[in-house]
Design a protein around this motif. Sequence first.
Motif, mmCIF file in Angstrom:
data_model
loop_
_atom_site.group_PDB
_atom_site.id
_atom_site.type_symbol
_atom_site.label_atom_id
_atom_site.label_comp_id
_atom_site.label_asym_id
_atom_site.label_seq_id
_atom_site.Cartn_x
_atom_site.Cartn_y
_atom_site.Cartn_z
ATOM 1 N N ALA A 1 1.035 -1.164 -0.022
ATOM 2 C CA ALA A 1 0.027 -0.017 0.079
ATOM 3 C C ALA A 1 0.774 1.199 -0.109
ATOM 4 O O ALA A 1 0.393 2.197 -0.746
ATOM 5 N N TRP A 2 1.832 1.368 0.699
ATOM 6 C CA TRP A 2 2.794 2.300 0.692
ATOM 7 C C TRP A 2 3.496 2.680 -0.386
ATOM 8 O O TRP A 2 3.831 3.686 -1.122
ATOM 9 N N ILE B 1 -7.631 12.666 -2.800
ATOM 10 C CA ILE B 1 -6.950 11.545 -2.559
ATOM 11 C C ILE B 1 -6.371 12.080 -1.081
ATOM 12 O O ILE B 1 -6.434 13.381 -0.701
ATOM 13 N N SER B 2 -5.992 11.083 -0.090
ATOM 14 C CA SER B 2 -5.673 11.385 1.176
ATOM 15 C C SER B 2 -4.897 10.272 1.709
ATOM 16 O O SER B 2 -5.174 8.971 1.273
ATOM 17 N N PHE C 1 -7.786 10.581 7.417
ATOM 18 C CA PHE C 1 -9.004 10.328 7.573
ATOM 19 C C PHE C 1 -9.156 9.970 9.378
ATOM 20 O O PHE C 1 -10.021 9.930 9.866
ATOM 21 N N GLU C 2 -8.037 9.142 9.661
ATOM 22 C CA GLU C 2 -8.329 8.785 11.271
ATOM 23 C C GLU C 2 -8.192 10.127 12.092
ATOM 24 O O GLU C 2 -8.491 9.765 13.204
ATOM 25 N N LEU D 1 -9.734 8.455 -3.358
ATOM 26 C CA LEU D 1 -8.980 7.440 -2.617
ATOM 27 C C LEU D 1 -8.674 7.785 -1.180
ATOM 28 O O LEU D 1 -8.022 8.884 -1.152
ATOM 29 N N ALA D 2 -8.945 7.266 -0.206
ATOM 30 C CA ALA D 2 -8.528 7.404 1.290
ATOM 31 C C ALA D 2 -7.647 6.327 1.766
ATOM 32 O O ALA D 2 -8.134 5.394 1.670
ATOM 33 N N PHE D 3 -6.457 6.630 2.017
ATOM 34 C CA PHE D 3 -5.787 5.762 2.641
ATOM 35 C C PHE D 3 -5.384 5.884 4.156
ATOM 36 O O PHE D 3 -4.897 6.800 4.568
#
Length: 274
Positions: free
Chosen positions: A43-44, A128-129, A133-134, A157-159
């Motif tokens: 993912a990273w 994107i982010s 979001f946390e 897309l939120a990661f």
Amino acid sequence: MSLAPAAAPRASVNASSAADEQTGRSLARLFGEIRPDWHSAWAWDNYESTILTLARTYGLRSVCEIGGGRDPLFTAGQATERGIDLIVNDIDAGELALTPAGLKTARFDIAGDLSEPDVAPGGYDMMISRMVFEHIDGVEQAWRNVHALLAPGGVALAFFPTLWAPVFALNHVLPEKASRAIVHALFPARRDGGSDPKFPALYDWCRGNPRILTPMLNRAGFRDIHIQPFWGHGYFDRMPGLKQLDHGFNALAAKTGWSLVTTYAYVVVRKERG
């Protein structure tokens, strides 16, 4: 000679059909072709390439990076090279002041009422982010706002990290002072004043389970939704023994699809074209 005029329209129709096929591809189908690995290292490592694949597949150019602040995905030159018109968003004027030169900025709260002057409803092809979001109080409202800010056919897309991975569950339940001390001990570069400060994490709607997230995203207005879960992390990389034990636990969780203990997720949504 007489066949030439008929050939051009047929080629044009075929090109148009191919473009429609490309832009009509569902997110689930696209990620099935991408085939992400289970470990969060993927993912990273592939965050940028995934965004560029989405932009290329769906013809997206205007990209708003939520919470980009001091550390946006691209410099102005890199964005231009990739065919991206990047707008960096942050709620904090101080963070936006650290945005690299040459990039456009927009100050607004993604979970707010969108009344700020910098807000552009329907103005972005993509939002994107990463690791934002946390920290948001009111994530469901944030997704509603994302829907309002995206142009028809736009993608977001939120990661973010997810509960209830043990490492993030601990971060969630500990007092912020204790959590901050642990993170700073593991990653000294993240001490306040460094290039990557720690902000309080709330984990509102930060889960890796599609059954939990999909109804909320439906309420926000989205129908084409893909939740890509990941397991594993790098917090124990300097702790031999514990690192291997944790890796084994996460590998087994990924193999069995145990979504309760995902560590990260890509949440990808696409607004209907109308």
